[in-house]
Design a protein around this motif. Structure first.
Motif, PDB file in Angstrom:
ATOM      1  N   ARG A  63       2.417   1.679   7.595  1.00  0.00           N
ATOM      2  CA  ARG A  63       1.418   2.751   7.571  1.00  0.00           C
ATOM      3  C   ARG A  63       1.099   3.186   6.147  1.00  0.00           C
ATOM      4  O   ARG A  63      -0.064   3.444   5.812  1.00  0.00           O
ATOM      5  CB  ARG A  63       1.895   3.948   8.401  1.00  0.00           C
ATOM      6  CG  ARG A  63       1.926   3.688   9.900  1.00  0.00           C
ATOM      7  CD  ARG A  63       2.096   4.976  10.690  1.00  0.00           C
ATOM      8  NE  ARG A  63       3.353   5.647  10.401  1.00  0.00           N
ATOM      9  CZ  ARG A  63       4.491   5.426  11.061  1.00  0.00           C
ATOM     10  NH1 ARG A  63       4.528   4.535  12.048  1.00  0.00           N
ATOM     11  NH2 ARG A  63       5.586   6.091  10.757  1.00  0.00           N
ATOM     12  N   GLU A  64       2.119   3.251   5.317  1.00  0.00           N
ATOM     13  CA  GLU A  64       1.908   3.677   3.929  1.00  0.00           C
ATOM     14  C   GLU A  64       0.999   2.714   3.182  1.00  0.00           C
ATOM     15  O   GLU A  64       0.110   3.137   2.430  1.00  0.00           O
ATOM     16  CB  GLU A  64       3.257   3.791   3.223  1.00  0.00           C
ATOM     17  CG  GLU A  64       3.146   4.284   1.789  1.00  0.00           C
ATOM     18  CD  GLU A  64       4.500   4.440   1.120  1.00  0.00           C
ATOM     19  OE1 GLU A  64       4.531   4.779  -0.085  1.00  0.00           O
ATOM     20  OE2 GLU A  64       5.538   4.236   1.794  1.00  0.00           O
ATOM     21  N   THR A  65       1.192   1.431   3.400  1.00  0.00           N
ATOM     22  CA  THR A  65       0.383   0.459   2.660  1.00  0.00           C
ATOM     23  C   THR A  65      -1.010   0.270   3.255  1.00  0.00           C
ATOM     24  O   THR A  65      -1.968  -0.005   2.521  1.00  0.00           O
ATOM     25  CB  THR A  65       1.094  -0.905   2.597  1.00  0.00           C
ATOM     26  OG1 THR A  65       1.376  -1.357   3.923  1.00  0.00           O
ATOM     27  CG2 THR A  65       2.389  -0.794   1.815  1.00  0.00           C
ATOM     28  N   TYR A  66      -1.150   0.438   4.585  1.00  0.00           N
ATOM     29  CA  TYR A  66      -2.455   0.174   5.198  1.00  0.00           C
ATOM     30  C   TYR A  66      -3.392   1.382   5.176  1.00  0.00           C
ATOM     31  O   TYR A  66      -4.617   1.205   5.210  1.00  0.00           O
ATOM     32  CB  TYR A  66      -2.275  -0.312   6.639  1.00  0.00           C
ATOM     33  CG  TYR A  66      -3.591  -0.702   7.278  1.00  0.00           C
ATOM     34  CD1 TYR A  66      -4.415  -1.653   6.677  1.00  0.00           C
ATOM     35  CD2 TYR A  66      -4.036  -0.089   8.446  1.00  0.00           C
ATOM     36  CE1 TYR A  66      -5.641  -1.996   7.233  1.00  0.00           C
ATOM     37  CE2 TYR A  66      -5.260  -0.437   9.012  1.00  0.00           C
ATOM     38  CZ  TYR A  66      -6.054  -1.383   8.397  1.00  0.00           C
ATOM     39  OH  TYR A  66      -7.265  -1.714   8.940  1.00  0.00           O
ATOM     40  N   LEU A  67      -2.864   2.576   5.114  1.00  0.00           N
ATOM     41  CA  LEU A  67      -3.703   3.785   5.206  1.00  0.00           C
ATOM     42  C   LEU A  67      -4.941   3.740   4.321  1.00  0.00           C
ATOM     43  O   LEU A  67      -6.045   4.076   4.781  1.00  0.00           O
ATOM     44  CB  LEU A  67      -2.869   5.026   4.904  1.00  0.00           C
ATOM     45  CG  LEU A  67      -3.632   6.364   4.888  1.00  0.00           C
ATOM     46  CD1 LEU A  67      -4.307   6.630   6.229  1.00  0.00           C
ATOM     47  CD2 LEU A  67      -2.684   7.509   4.531  1.00  0.00           C
TER      48      LEU A  67
END
Length: 223
Positions: free
Chosen positions: A82-86
């Motif tokens: 989630r952190e990288t795709y947001l």
């Protein structure tokens, strides 16, 4: 081959289908596998596991772990994803047009995804799509992951539509197989795999790179 009747309901997988995000999942999985000293075959991982409940992916590696530990291990991977795709969340081209077209024909829509609730929120709430769907079904509600047909059958039941009248949008063989077992037609989204990966499925009515490719396609019609 299932009959080519008009669609009375649409069911969407999410990852790789509403958004093109599978490489971000693979990145997070690769880091996770290496952290725990496990072999990771990136070339085949998504094709084998996409659509499965995450507990079914992680569980065999930690046979002695209880549910709380499996949840912790899963969240470790999902949080990194989630952190990288947001910053990159974006709908596949043509998706919003298809949703508008279905709504204009009073065709209900659902999401059937193996994603965890926070991952669902990341996609559907960032894109402001949640209200577009009559129901959202996931393993967090007690359903088995794909290739079991449970989620798709539950989505059809909740919408009050017969399975044969539903069309499923999927990017993974596990998902297309789940649709086949549910007695549903499927459109293969080629965000992750080539069309050849779906050639053996007799329920695939079209294989497209994005939703714009479905414009004017007679395989998908509402009336």
């Amino acid at each position: 081959m299932l009959p080519e009747t008009p669609a009375k309901a649409l069911i969407f997988d999410m990852d790789g289908t509403i958004v093109d995000n599978m490489r971000y999942h693979d990145d997070a999985w690769e880091v996770w596998y290496r952290k725990y000293g496990l072999p990771f075959e990136r070339a085949t991982f998504s094709a084998r596991t996409a659509g499965m409940a995450i507990s079914d992916i992680i569980g065999p590696h930690f046979p002695g772990a209880d549910a709380a530990e499996l949840d912790r291990l899963a969240e470790e991977k999902e949080g990194a994803y989630r952190e990288t795709y947001l910053p990159h969340v974006a709908a596949l081209p043509g998706l919003l047009g298809l949703l508008d077209r279905a709504r204009a024909h009073a065709v209900p829509m659902a999401v059937g995804t193996a994603a965890a609730p926070p991952n669902i929120a990341l996609i559907l709430d960032t894109l402001v799509l949640r209200e577009r769907f009559a129901t959202i079904v996931s393993p967090s509600q007690g359903f088995r992951g794909k290739p079991h047909p449970d989620m798709f059958l539950a989505a059809a039941e909740r919408m009050g539509i017969a399975p044969a009248d539903c069309i499923v949008f999927e990017d993974a063989p596990n998902g297309v197989e789940a649709a086949r077992r549910a007695g549903m037609r499927a459109v293969a989204m080629l965000t992750m795999l080539p069309a050849e990966a779906f050639a053996a499925f007799d329920n695939v009515i079209a294989s497209v790179s994005d939703y714009a490719d479905l414009n004017g396609n007679p395989a998908l019609r509402f009336a």
